[in-house]
Motif scaffolding. Sequence first.
Motif, PDB file in Angstrom:
ATOM      1  N   LEU A 119       0.821  -1.213   0.000  1.00 11.97           N
ATOM      2  CA  LEU A 119       0.000   0.000   0.000  1.00 11.97           C
ATOM      3  C   LEU A 119       0.851   1.257   0.000  1.00 11.97           C
ATOM      4  CD1 LEU A 119      -2.691  -1.042   2.645  1.00 11.97           C
ATOM      5  CD2 LEU A 119      -2.907  -1.068   0.154  1.00 11.97           C
ATOM      6  N   LEU A 120       2.122   1.117   0.456  1.00 15.47           N
ATOM      7  CA  LEU A 120       3.020   2.278   0.502  1.00 15.47           C
ATOM      8  C   LEU A 120       3.809   2.441  -0.785  1.00 15.47           C
ATOM      9  CD1 LEU A 120       4.398   1.921   4.142  1.00 15.47           C
ATOM     10  CD2 LEU A 120       2.566   3.410   3.321  1.00 15.47           C
ATOM     11  N   ALA A 121       3.584   1.529  -1.752  1.00 16.27           N
ATOM     12  CA  ALA A 121       4.312   1.591  -3.019  1.00 16.27           C
ATOM     13  C   ALA A 121       3.498   2.396  -4.032  1.00 16.27           C
ATOM     14  CB  ALA A 121       4.582   0.188  -3.550  1.00 16.27           C
ATOM     15  N   GLY A 122       4.188   3.169  -4.860  1.00 19.48           N
ATOM     16  CA  GLY A 122       3.515   3.986  -5.866  1.00 19.48           C
ATOM     17  C   GLY A 122       3.924   5.441  -5.740  1.00 19.48           C
ATOM     18  N   PRO A 123       3.885   6.185  -6.832  1.00 23.16           N
ATOM     19  CA  PRO A 123       4.317   7.599  -6.797  1.00 23.16           C
ATOM     20  C   PRO A 123       3.526   8.440  -5.806  1.00 23.16           C
ATOM     21  CG  PRO A 123       4.087   6.823  -9.057  1.00 23.16           C
ATOM     22  CD  PRO A 123       3.534   5.745  -8.176  1.00 23.16           C
ATOM     23  N   VAL A 124       2.202   8.218  -5.745  1.00 18.01           N
ATOM     24  CA  VAL A 124       1.396   9.024  -4.832  1.00 18.01           C
ATOM     25  C   VAL A 124       1.799   8.757  -3.386  1.00 18.01           C
ATOM     26  CG1 VAL A 124      -0.931   9.487  -4.000  1.00 18.01           C
ATOM     27  CG2 VAL A 124      -0.531   9.128  -6.442  1.00 18.01           C
ATOM     28  N   THR A 198      13.017   2.984  -8.958  1.00 16.43           N
ATOM     29  CA  THR A 198      13.546   3.990  -9.889  1.00 16.43           C
ATOM     30  C   THR A 198      12.425   4.770 -10.582  1.00 16.43           C
ATOM     31  OG1 THR A 198      13.716   2.243 -11.553  1.00 16.43           O
ATOM     32  CG2 THR A 198      15.693   2.763 -10.314  1.00 16.43           C
ATOM     33  N   GLU A 199      11.200   4.235 -10.556  1.00 24.67           N
ATOM     34  CA  GLU A 199      10.098   4.988 -11.182  1.00 24.67           C
ATOM     35  C   GLU A 199       9.767   6.262 -10.405  1.00 24.67           C
ATOM     36  OE1 GLU A 199       9.954   1.941 -10.020  1.00 24.67           O
ATOM     37  OE2 GLU A 199       8.113   1.513  -8.896  1.00 24.67           O
ATOM     38  N   TYR A 200      10.267   6.359  -9.146  1.00 21.75           N
ATOM     39  CA  TYR A 200      10.026   7.579  -8.368  1.00 21.75           C
ATOM     40  C   TYR A 200      11.009   8.691  -8.726  1.00 21.75           C
ATOM     41  CZ  TYR A 200       7.557   4.273  -5.295  1.00 21.75           C
ATOM     42  OH  TYR A 200       6.731   3.301  -4.797  1.00 21.75           O
ATOM     43  N   LEU A 201      12.085   8.331  -9.443  1.00 24.74           N
ATOM     44  CA  LEU A 201      13.131   9.324  -9.712  1.00 24.74           C
ATOM     45  C   LEU A 201      12.599  10.505 -10.514  1.00 24.74           C
ATOM     46  CD1 LEU A 201      16.144   6.964 -10.514  1.00 24.74           C
ATOM     47  CD2 LEU A 201      15.841   8.424  -8.498  1.00 24.74           C
ATOM     48  N   GLY A 202      11.623  10.253 -11.380  1.00 28.31           N
ATOM     49  CA  GLY A 202      11.051  11.342 -12.172  1.00 28.31           C
ATOM     50  C   GLY A 202      10.404  12.417 -11.309  1.00 28.31           C
ATOM     51  N   TYR A 203       9.932  12.018 -10.125  1.00 28.68           N
ATOM     52  CA  TYR A 203       9.344  12.979  -9.188  1.00 28.68           C
ATOM     53  C   TYR A 203      10.414  13.547  -8.252  1.00 28.68           C
ATOM     54  CZ  TYR A 203       5.114  10.560 -10.709  1.00 28.68           C
ATOM     55  OH  TYR A 203       4.124  10.013 -11.462  1.00 28.68           O
ATOM     56  N   ALA A 204      11.344  12.667  -7.835  1.00 22.21           N
ATOM     57  CA  ALA A 204      12.329  13.074  -6.826  1.00 22.21           C
ATOM     58  C   ALA A 204      13.393  14.017  -7.391  1.00 22.21           C
ATOM     59  CB  ALA A 204      12.991  11.837  -6.222  1.00 22.21           C
ATOM     60  N   ILE A 205      13.882  13.734  -8.607  1.00 20.15           N
ATOM     61  CA  ILE A 205      15.010  14.505  -9.136  1.00 20.15           C
ATOM     62  C   ILE A 205      14.703  15.999  -9.271  1.00 20.15           C
ATOM     63  CG2 ILE A 205      16.433  14.845 -11.212  1.00 20.15           C
ATOM     64  CD1 ILE A 205      16.613  11.825 -11.466  1.00 20.15           C
ATOM     65  N   PRO A 206      13.563  16.408  -9.867  1.00 17.72           N
ATOM     66  CA  PRO A 206      13.305  17.869  -9.945  1.00 17.72           C
ATOM     67  C   PRO A 206      13.216  18.527  -8.573  1.00 17.72           C
ATOM     68  CG  PRO A 206      11.833  16.653 -11.406  1.00 17.72           C
ATOM     69  CD  PRO A 206      12.513  15.636 -10.545  1.00 17.72           C
ATOM     70  N   ILE A 207      12.593  17.831  -7.608  1.00 12.53           N
ATOM     71  CA  ILE A 207      12.468  18.408  -6.264  1.00 12.53           C
ATOM     72  C   ILE A 207      13.846  18.548  -5.612  1.00 12.53           C
ATOM     73  CG2 ILE A 207      11.491  18.036  -3.963  1.00 12.53           C
ATOM     74  CD1 ILE A 207       9.190  16.529  -5.329  1.00 12.53           C
TER      75      ILE A 207
END
Length: 338
Positions: A119-124, A198-207
């Motif tokens: 349940l804790l997995a996913g971009p949201v 690694t699918e979270y990197l698209g959100y993490a890198i800009p921040i």
Amino acid sequence: MTAPPARRTGPLRDRRHAVRYWTITTVLAALSVTFLVLLLTYGNRLPVGSAGFWRIVEMRAGDVVVIVVVALCQSFATVCFQTATNNRIVTPSIMGFEALYVAVQTAAIFLFGVAGLALLAGPVQFLLQAGLMVGFAMLLYGWLLSGRFANLHVMLLVGVVIGGGLGSLSAFLQRLITPSEFDVLSARLFGNVSKAHTEYLGYAIPIVLLAAGLLWWRAKRLDVVALGGDTAHALGLDHRREQRRILLLVAVLMAMTTALVGPMTFFGFLVATLAYQLADTYDHRLLLPTAFLAAVTVLAGAYVVLRHVFAAQGAVTIIIELVGGSVFLVFLLRKGRL
């Protein structure tokens, strides 16, 4: 009679100091690139340039990017946090970020079983965890750094107490779950680059780039904050407001790295201490790059050695934390106080 050499002050005292700084920085940059390239290519037995070779490189590229992101977050956050608190022993972990991460992970598996971790997995969910940690930090900063009782040391003490309380709550819940659930949970409570999504990197890198860029842009103000509240006020800087801005950016960086790979308590302290010794300067525009390159060298080098020499990839962060904890104790004993 020759005139005495002109006295000069600055982040690099003289030519010898400048040569030493740029030599160390160049060596760290070369080591960082070498270790990252080895992580991408070492042990790849397919012909260089073939489609299969580049496919394996592409599969490994995610870990390399995660290492760079974690190194950037930990190095910038720790150096700036120590500047804001005017103390080179404390780390951002003292504010309870990692205790909150452990509490969330433990509560999920306690309430929903092993499926709770899914349940804790996913971009949201990733952004929610990071947002929860930043919100927790800002609540603490806003409460304890404003008003007539504003005091940084009280804030640190409250952070330690809250972190201890969350740790005790997590330990209590861990005693109530089954051994198999505890095994799954334990694997998530050690920082591990390989387990990062690694699918979270698209959100993490800009921040991360935005927060680190703002800290870099405010490097001159960091130099003034490092002089202490009275001196900063005398130089025209609103010290308290600048502290809150720095701590907000530090909270964002720590939330990103903790939500991405998990707790790494002493890694930031280790690379910040290395940076102070190697750079030997007060200028944050010189200090921060040295800390970042030292972080990449330590993390990537540890993965190269333990993955390809000792086949012990899972022990990388444990060994880094052991070394970092030992350096912390040596530093504390030599200093004699917090």
